[in-house]
Scaffold this active site. Structure first.
Site, PDB file in Angstrom:
ATOM      1  N   ARG A   8      27.172   2.507 -30.575  1.00 19.32           N
ATOM      2  CA  ARG A   8      26.847   3.897 -30.226  1.00 19.32           C
ATOM      3  C   ARG A   8      25.430   4.088 -29.699  1.00 19.32           C
ATOM      4  O   ARG A   8      25.088   5.150 -29.191  1.00 19.32           O
ATOM      5  CB  ARG A   8      27.096   4.815 -31.429  1.00 19.32           C
ATOM      6  CG  ARG A   8      28.555   5.185 -31.582  1.00 19.32           C
ATOM      7  CD  ARG A   8      28.742   6.177 -32.694  1.00 19.32           C
ATOM      8  NE  ARG A   8      28.696   5.531 -34.010  1.00 19.32           N
ATOM      9  CZ  ARG A   8      28.412   6.167 -35.145  1.00 19.32           C
ATOM     10  NH1 ARG A   8      28.102   7.449 -35.133  1.00 19.32           N
ATOM     11  NH2 ARG A   8      28.399   5.512 -36.286  1.00 19.32           N
ATOM     12  N   THR A  72      30.897  -6.552 -44.256  1.00 21.90           N
ATOM     13  CA  THR A  72      29.660  -6.691 -45.038  1.00 21.90           C
ATOM     14  C   THR A  72      29.775  -7.786 -46.104  1.00 21.90           C
ATOM     15  O   THR A  72      28.798  -8.465 -46.413  1.00 21.90           O
ATOM     16  CB  THR A  72      29.286  -5.356 -45.707  1.00 21.90           C
ATOM     17  OG1 THR A  72      30.426  -4.874 -46.444  1.00 21.90           O
ATOM     18  CG2 THR A  72      28.884  -4.301 -44.679  1.00 21.90           C
ATOM     19  N   ASP A  95      19.445  -1.338 -40.457  1.00 19.35           N
ATOM     20  CA  ASP A  95      19.420  -0.086 -39.693  1.00 19.35           C
ATOM     21  C   ASP A  95      19.202   1.132 -40.587  1.00 19.35           C
ATOM     22  O   ASP A  95      19.453   2.257 -40.181  1.00 19.35           O
ATOM     23  CB  ASP A  95      20.703   0.070 -38.858  1.00 19.35           C
ATOM     24  CG  ASP A  95      21.966   0.018 -39.722  1.00 19.35           C
ATOM     25  OD1 ASP A  95      21.854  -0.131 -40.955  1.00 19.35           O
ATOM     26  OD2 ASP A  95      23.071   0.118 -39.149  1.00 19.35           O
ATOM     27  N   GLU A 153      36.388   2.613 -49.627  1.00 21.51           N
ATOM     28  CA  GLU A 153      35.928   2.963 -48.277  1.00 21.51           C
ATOM     29  C   GLU A 153      36.655   4.211 -47.787  1.00 21.51           C
ATOM     30  O   GLU A 153      37.817   4.445 -48.136  1.00 21.51           O
ATOM     31  CB  GLU A 153      36.180   1.789 -47.330  1.00 21.51           C
ATOM     32  CG  GLU A 153      35.279   0.599 -47.608  1.00 21.51           C
ATOM     33  CD  GLU A 153      33.810   0.963 -47.615  1.00 21.51           C
ATOM     34  OE1 GLU A 153      33.316   1.460 -46.585  1.00 21.51           O
ATOM     35  OE2 GLU A 153      33.141   0.788 -48.648  1.00 21.51           O
ATOM     36  N   ASN A 380     -28.526   7.832 -17.264  1.00 24.33           N
ATOM     37  CA  ASN A 380     -27.646   8.793 -16.619  1.00 24.33           C
ATOM     38  C   ASN A 380     -26.945   8.073 -15.469  1.00 24.33           C
ATOM     39  O   ASN A 380     -27.598   7.602 -14.540  1.00 24.33           O
ATOM     40  CB  ASN A 380     -28.441   9.999 -16.109  1.00 24.33           C
ATOM     41  CG  ASN A 380     -27.507  11.158 -15.797  1.00 24.33           C
ATOM     42  OD1 ASN A 380     -26.457  10.968 -15.205  1.00 24.33           O
ATOM     43  ND2 ASN A 380     -27.890  12.354 -16.210  1.00 24.33           N
ATOM     44  N   ARG A 443     -29.333   1.857   1.424  1.00 24.36           N
ATOM     45  CA  ARG A 443     -28.350   2.514   2.291  1.00 24.36           C
ATOM     46  C   ARG A 443     -29.025   2.738   3.633  1.00 24.36           C
ATOM     47  O   ARG A 443     -30.258   2.717   3.724  1.00 24.36           O
ATOM     48  CB  ARG A 443     -27.881   3.841   1.703  1.00 24.36           C
ATOM     49  CG  ARG A 443     -28.999   4.836   1.484  1.00 24.36           C
ATOM     50  CD  ARG A 443     -28.486   6.232   1.125  1.00 24.36           C
ATOM     51  NE  ARG A 443     -29.604   7.169   1.136  1.00 24.36           N
ATOM     52  CZ  ARG A 443     -30.042   7.817   0.056  1.00 24.36           C
ATOM     53  NH1 ARG A 443     -29.475   7.658  -1.100  1.00 24.36           N
ATOM     54  NH2 ARG A 443     -31.069   8.646   0.169  1.00 24.36           N
TER      55      ARG A 443
HETATM   56  C1  UD1 Z   1      29.175   0.394 -45.475  1.00 24.54           C
HETATM   57  C2  UD1 Z   1      29.800   0.355 -46.857  1.00 24.54           C
HETATM   58  C3  UD1 Z   1      30.051   1.782 -47.335  1.00 24.54           C
HETATM   59  C4  UD1 Z   1      28.744   2.548 -47.357  1.00 24.54           C
HETATM   60  C5  UD1 Z   1      28.092   2.495 -45.982  1.00 24.54           C
HETATM   61  C6  UD1 Z   1      26.710   3.101 -46.041  1.00 24.54           C
HETATM   62  C7  UD1 Z   1      31.138  -1.689 -46.919  1.00 24.54           C
HETATM   63  C8  UD1 Z   1      32.493  -2.270 -46.841  1.00 24.54           C
HETATM   64  N1  UD1 Z   1      31.055  -0.376 -46.797  1.00 24.54           N
HETATM   65  O1  UD1 Z   1      30.125   0.961 -44.614  1.00 24.54           O
HETATM   66  O2  UD1 Z   1      30.601   1.771 -48.635  1.00 24.54           O
HETATM   67  O3  UD1 Z   1      28.971   3.905 -47.733  1.00 24.54           O
HETATM   68  O4  UD1 Z   1      27.956   1.133 -45.539  1.00 24.54           O
HETATM   69  O5  UD1 Z   1      26.166   3.146 -44.778  1.00 24.54           O
HETATM   70  O6  UD1 Z   1      30.183  -2.396 -47.135  1.00 24.54           O
HETATM   71  N2  UD1 Z   1      27.005  -5.616 -40.951  1.00 24.54           N
HETATM   72  C9  UD1 Z   1      26.846  -6.974 -40.752  1.00 24.54           C
HETATM   73  N3  UD1 Z   1      27.944  -7.752 -40.579  1.00 24.54           N
HETATM   74  C10 UD1 Z   1      29.211  -7.225 -40.597  1.00 24.54           C
HETATM   75  C11 UD1 Z   1      29.353  -5.848 -40.813  1.00 24.54           C
HETATM   76  C12 UD1 Z   1      28.245  -5.068 -40.984  1.00 24.54           C
HETATM   77  O7  UD1 Z   1      25.713  -7.473 -40.711  1.00 24.54           O
HETATM   78  O8  UD1 Z   1      30.147  -8.008 -40.431  1.00 24.54           O
HETATM   79  C13 UD1 Z   1      25.815  -4.788 -41.138  1.00 24.54           C
HETATM   80  C14 UD1 Z   1      25.684  -3.719 -40.074  1.00 24.54           C
HETATM   81  O9  UD1 Z   1      24.883  -4.178 -38.986  1.00 24.54           O
HETATM   82  C15 UD1 Z   1      25.006  -2.599 -40.833  1.00 24.54           C
HETATM   83  C16 UD1 Z   1      25.510  -2.772 -42.246  1.00 24.54           C
HETATM   84  O10 UD1 Z   1      25.947  -4.098 -42.362  1.00 24.54           O
HETATM   85  O11 UD1 Z   1      23.603  -2.736 -40.847  1.00 24.54           O
HETATM   86  C17 UD1 Z   1      26.599  -1.796 -42.608  1.00 24.54           C
HETATM   87  O12 UD1 Z   1      27.686  -1.999 -41.726  1.00 24.54           O
HETATM   88  P1  UD1 Z   1      28.612  -0.800 -41.278  1.00 24.54           P
HETATM   89  O13 UD1 Z   1      29.642  -1.309 -40.393  1.00 24.54           O
HETATM   90  O14 UD1 Z   1      27.791   0.342 -40.810  1.00 24.54           O
HETATM   91  O15 UD1 Z   1      29.292  -0.412 -42.687  1.00 24.54           O
HETATM   92  P2  UD1 Z   1      30.071   0.912 -42.994  1.00 24.54           P
HETATM   93  O16 UD1 Z   1      31.466   0.775 -42.535  1.00 24.54           O
HETATM   94  O17 UD1 Z   1      29.319   2.078 -42.522  1.00 24.54           O
END
Ligand code: UD1
Ligand code: MG
Length: 459
Positions: A8, A72, A95, A153, A380, A443
């Protein structure tokens, strides 16, 4: 965690490298982790990994790669081998830049090396977030004060679970050995087909490990950046907090909504800062300093009672700029690296000073350039005059003694020196030294041709 794509943002730059207050989002997080005294900081990279790994630095920082990104939990599985079994793992998002060290300290203390501690918050609109499930051991729902028993989730949640406003921020502290055991047992049979880190909560409960929750000081601390609009929102929240802290200390900021600090600002007493000032790097303002509207100031030390008039640009880069007490700078002045201005120096509109020292009371009030120059007291320096410091290959110095008067529109071809009290006639181009105390003019002599007639148009 910094492997995500950040679709995004609609940007070629990896999301975690976008800047907030002049530092990347990830650098904010890594610096906060350093402030906690973390033993090691493991950053999980994926999208734009090369670029991210180049851009971030901190003592004890190491990187692990997550390719592809399967959630995650999968991200944490990649990091697990880099973590010591004894000790506590704190999970942060690259982030989510504005979490405070004190909030994380509380979270780590709640973990205490044996519990699973989650950072949670109640949001009026919890859409999209993981919901915190609470219930007592008998299985009766007991939201108020009930123990945390899981996270669901948003996409997997039932209508009644979606009504829960307590959400998981994404930050947790866990005993590392236990965390590794749970990570090894994660499955991806859920709505998104991902390995959810949040599934470790139910595993902890099943293992009899207490799960506790702590809360941040404000919502700002847990807000993530997913879009340019959210980035701008967090920037303003951050700047508002910086402005408020300075005002608390007595600094008068004309409009805290039009104030930007991208580094460190140290202020004496009775400092006034007009609108749209941008401070970068490290800036010190002495007692009674006034900063006019629309000034950009980076890596500079401004002495007591100095006035920086509107639209002045000061950039010390790595050499720094110093401005003496009572100096008057601008409007529309430009001070570059190595400008060292003594007390009561005046630098006026469209004057550029680079790598030059001006002693007490020297003045260059209009349209001038001083580069690689040493300028004495009370000099000056006339409008339109310049130091020709560059011969096309090398830079040379200009030395101007005390009480010298350089007329308008002079070119001082360096290396050159002007003795104390010398006067240089306007319009002179000098390539030899000028003696002290005398008038030097270089000059063409003015002549008047008697009887000269203007050409007439031929018929
Ligand atoms: C996650 C949480 C959710 C929480 C929310 C808060 C999980 C399953 N869910 O959801 O409970 O309320 O954050 O913002 O954890 N990232 C990786 N590798 C991946 C996926 C994500 O490094 O494979 C990083 C992303 O760059 C980001 C962070 O992990 O910085 C969170 O990932 P994002 O996809 O935003 O998680 P949410 O679905 O929002
Ligand atoms: Mg998210």
């Amino acid at each position: 965690m910094a492997a995500g794509k950040g679709t995004r943002m609609k940007s070629a730059r990896p999301k975690v490298l976008h800047l907030l207050a002049g530092r990347s989002l990830l650098q904010h997080v890594v610096q906060t982790a350093s402030a906690l005294g973390a033993d090691r900081i493991v950053t999980i990279t994926g999208h734009g990994a090369d670029e991210v790994e180049q851009a971030i630095s901190a003592p004890g920082l190491q990187f692990v790669r997550q390719m592809p990104q399967l959630g995650t939990g999968h991200a944490m599985q990649q990091a697990a081998p880099a973590l010591h079994d004894e000790g506590t793992t704190l999970v942060l998002y690259g982030d989510v830049p504005l979490v405070e060290a004190s909030t994380l300290q509380t979270l780590v203390e709640a973990c205490g090396g044996s519990k699973l501690a989650l950072l949670t918050i109640s949001l009026p609109d919890p859409t999209g977030y993981g919901r915190v499930l609470r219930g007592d051991p008998a299985g009766r729902d007991a939201r108020e004060g009930g123990r945390v028993c899981g996270i669901v989730e948003h996409k997997d949640a039932s209508a009644s679970q979606r009504a829960i406003t307590e959400v998981y921020s994404g930050m947790m502290a866990a005993p590392t050995a236990a965390l590794k055991g749970w990570l090894a047992r994660l499955r991806n049979d859920n709505a998104q087909g991902e390995y959810y880190l949040t599934d470790v909560v139910a595993m902890a409960v099943a293992d009899g490990v207490p799960v506790v929750a702590t809360q941040p000081g404000s919502e700002t601390e847990v807000l993530g950046v997913n879009s340019p609009a959210q980035l701008a929102d967090l920037e303003r929240r951050y700047q508002r907090a910086r402005a408020e802290a300075l005002m608390e200390a007595g600094v008068r900021i004309a409009d805290p909504a039009r104030f930007d600090l991208r580094g460190e600002l140290v202020c004496g007493s009775d400092v006034d800062i007009d609108i749209n000032a941008v401070f970068e790097g490290r800036v010190e303002l002495g007692d009674g300093v006034r900063i006019g509207a629309n000034c950009c100031i980076r890596n500079a030390v401004i002495g007591d009672r100095a006035v920086i008039h509107p639209y002045t640009h000061i950039d010390g880069e790595s050499l720094g700029v110093t401005v003496g007490a009572g100096a008057l700078i601008g409007p529309f002045a430009r001070l570059r690296p190595g400008a060292r201005l003594g007390d009561d120096v005046h630098i006026g509109n469209f004057v550029e000073v680079k790598n030059s020292t001006l002693a007490r009371g020297a003045k260059a009030n209009h349209l001038a350039y001083l580069g690689d120059a040493t300028v004495g007291e009370r000099v000056n320096y006339g409008a339109g005059s310049i130091t020709a410091n560059y011969d096309g290959a090398n830079k040379h110095r200009t030395v101007i003694g005390n009480d010298v008067h350089v007329g308008s529109n002079c070119v001082l071809v360096a290396p050159i020196s002007l003795g104390d009290g010398a006067t240089i006639g306007g319009g002179s181009t000098l390539n030899k030294n000028a003696p002290a105390g005398q008038l030097t003019v270089a000059r063409a002599k003015q002549v008047t041709i008697p009887g000269w007639v203007r050409p007439m148009k031929k018929k």
